[in-house]
Write a protein that holds these residues in place. Structure first.
Motif, PDB file in Angstrom:
ATOM      1  N   ARG A  16       0.613  -1.119   0.064  1.00  0.00           N
ATOM      2  CA  ARG A  16       0.029   0.239  -0.049  1.00  0.00           C
ATOM      3  C   ARG A  16       0.723   1.247  -0.048  1.00  0.00           C
ATOM      4  NH1 ARG A  16      -5.474  -0.294   1.444  1.00  0.00           N
ATOM      5  NH2 ARG A  16      -5.228   1.839   2.621  1.00  0.00           N
ATOM      6  N   ALA A  17       2.002   1.181   0.720  1.00  0.00           N
ATOM      7  CA  ALA A  17       2.890   2.388   0.778  1.00  0.00           C
ATOM      8  C   ALA A  17       3.312   2.784  -0.410  1.00  0.00           C
ATOM      9  CB  ALA A  17       3.937   2.149   1.705  1.00  0.00           C
ATOM     10  N   GLU A  18       3.582   1.810  -1.418  1.00  0.00           N
ATOM     11  CA  GLU A  18       4.048   2.168  -2.921  1.00  0.00           C
ATOM     12  C   GLU A  18       2.946   3.124  -3.495  1.00  0.00           C
ATOM     13  OE1 GLU A  18       4.608  -1.707  -4.860  1.00  0.00           O
ATOM     14  OE2 GLU A  18       5.816  -2.589  -3.112  1.00  0.00           O
ATOM     15  N   LEU A  19       1.979   2.934  -3.298  1.00  0.00           N
ATOM     16  CA  LEU A  19       0.882   3.947  -3.830  1.00  0.00           C
ATOM     17  C   LEU A  19       0.500   5.077  -2.989  1.00  0.00           C
ATOM     18  CD1 LEU A  19      -1.692   0.961  -5.527  1.00  0.00           C
ATOM     19  CD2 LEU A  19       0.606   1.974  -6.572  1.00  0.00           C
ATOM     20  N   MET A  71      -6.691  -5.219  -1.657  1.00  0.00           N
ATOM     21  CA  MET A  71      -5.316  -4.686  -0.822  1.00  0.00           C
ATOM     22  C   MET A  71      -5.313  -3.122  -0.772  1.00  0.00           C
ATOM     23  SD  MET A  71      -2.442  -7.305  -1.974  1.00  0.00           S
ATOM     24  CE  MET A  71      -1.841  -8.916  -1.074  1.00  0.00           C
ATOM     25  N   THR A  72      -6.209  -2.632  -1.718  1.00  0.00           N
ATOM     26  CA  THR A  72      -5.818  -1.228  -1.811  1.00  0.00           C
ATOM     27  C   THR A  72      -7.000  -0.207  -1.861  1.00  0.00           C
ATOM     28  OG1 THR A  72      -6.240  -1.251  -4.251  1.00  0.00           O
ATOM     29  CG2 THR A  72      -4.056  -1.423  -3.716  1.00  0.00           C
ATOM     30  N   ARG A  73      -7.994  -0.960  -1.257  1.00  0.00           N
ATOM     31  CA  ARG A  73      -9.563  -0.275  -1.069  1.00  0.00           C
ATOM     32  C   ARG A  73      -9.224   0.552   0.234  1.00  0.00           C
ATOM     33  NH1 ARG A  73     -13.626  -1.270  -4.234  1.00  0.00           N
ATOM     34  NH2 ARG A  73     -15.289  -0.866  -2.538  1.00  0.00           N
ATOM     35  N   ASP A  74     -10.201   1.518   0.832  1.00  0.00           N
ATOM     36  CA  ASP A  74     -10.162   2.183   1.767  1.00  0.00           C
ATOM     37  C   ASP A  74     -10.558   1.584   3.073  1.00  0.00           C
ATOM     38  OD1 ASP A  74     -12.746   2.166   0.833  1.00  0.00           O
ATOM     39  OD2 ASP A  74     -12.966   4.253   1.439  1.00  0.00           O
TER      40      ASP A  74
END
Length: 243
Positions: free
Chosen positions: A128-131, A217-220
Motif C-alpha cells: 500500500r505504501a508504494e501507492l 489490498m488497496t481499498r479504503d
C-alpha cells in the motif's frame, strides 16, 4: 508459463471483456453477503483453480502496458519497471504487473520465522505504501475468525466459504483474499501475496475478478486480519480479511 484460468461458470464467453463483465455480474448477484462486499473470486472455486487464477490472470494487462509504451516511442527501465517517453517525461509504469512483476518481486521478501500474522499485515502495508496509501491496522480480534475461515475453506474446498461459527457478528469482514493450499506459510507470504499484488489495478477502475486481490489490498479499509490453517496434506491456507 503461468496459465490463465477460465472460470467454469463463464467459459462460454468468448472475449476477455465478456468474461469479466459476466463474472462481475455473477459475484454481485451471489446469495452470500461476502460476494457483494468484495470476495476476490468465485466463492465455490476449488483450491487449484484459485491458485491458477491468482498466478495467471495478469498476462493481458502486462501485454497491454508494454504495447502502450511501444506505441508512444517510450523506453522501459527493466530494473524499475518505469517507462519514459521520447521527451523524457515519466509515463505510466511499463509491464510492472503480471508475470514480469511476479518474476521481479518474488525474491524481494524472505520470511525467516516469527509471527506470520504480523508479517502478512506488514506485507500488505508495504504494498500500500508504494501507492501512497495509509497502512491498515492489525485486526487482532478478527484473527480467530480468519483462522476458522481458513480451516473451513480447506475442509470444504471452497476458497470463500460462509462464515464459520467462531466468527462473531462484529467480526464480519467486508472483503477477503485467500491463498489456497500452498506448500507452506512461507510460500503464502513470499509468493502468493506477490501474485495477488501483481494482478494490478483494473483499467476501468471498477471491481474486476482478474484484479480482485489487488483491489482488496488497496481499498479504503482500516483493518486486516490474517489467518492460517495447515490441512491434513500439509498444505497451508492463508486468509486475509479486510474491514
Amino acid at each position: 508459463m503461468l496459465r490463465r484460468l477460465t472460470l467454469s461458470s463463464i467459459a462460454f464467453a468468448r472475449s476477455e471483456k465478456a468474461r469479466r463483465t459476466l463474472a462481475c455480474a455473477i459475484l454481485v448477484g451471489a446469495a452470500t453477503a461476502l460476494s457483494a462486499f468484495g470476495a476476490s473470486g468465485d466463492p465455490n472455486s476449488d483450491a487449484e483453480s484459485e491458485k491458477r487464477r491468482i498466478g495467471g490472470s495478469q498476462n493481458t494487462r502486462a501485454q497491454a502496458d508494454a504495447s502502450a509504451v511501444a506505441g508512444t516511442g517510450a523506453t522501459s527501465d527493466t530494473a524499475t519497471g518505469t517507462a519514459t517517453s521520447g521527451t523524457g517525461r515519466a509515463k505510466t509504469p511499463a509491464a510492472i504487473w503480471g508475470e514480469e512483476c511476479i518474476s521481479r518481486r518474488s525474491d524481494e521478501f524472505t520470511f525467516d520465522g516469527g509471527d506470520p500474522r504480523a508479517a502478512c499485515v506488514q506485507r500488505i502495508n508495504d504494498f500500500r505504501a508504494e501507492l501512497g496509501l495509509s497502512p491498515l491496522a492489525r485486526w487482532t480480534a478478527g484473527e480467530r475468525c480468519a483462522d476458522a475461515t481458513a480451516k473451513k475453506a480447506a475442509d470444504t474446498g471452497k476458497v470463500h466459504p460462509s462464515l464459520p461459527p467462531e466468527c462473531e457478528q462484529d467480526d464480519r469482514r467486508r472483503a477477503e483474499n485467500t491463498c489456497p493450499g500452498y506448500a507452506s506459510i512461507k510460500q503464502t507470504l513470499e509468493l502468493c501475496m506477490v501474485q495477488m499484488w501483481c494482478e494490478g489495478p483494473s483499467e476501468s477502475g471498477e471491481r474486476e475478478v482478474a484484479h480482485g486481490h489487488h483491489q482488496n489490498m488497496t481499498r479504503d479499509y482500516t483493518q486486516v486480519a490474517c489467518g492460517f490453517y495447515e490441512d491434513s496434506d500439509g498444505k497451508v491456507w492463508q486468509i486475509q480479511q479486510f474491514r
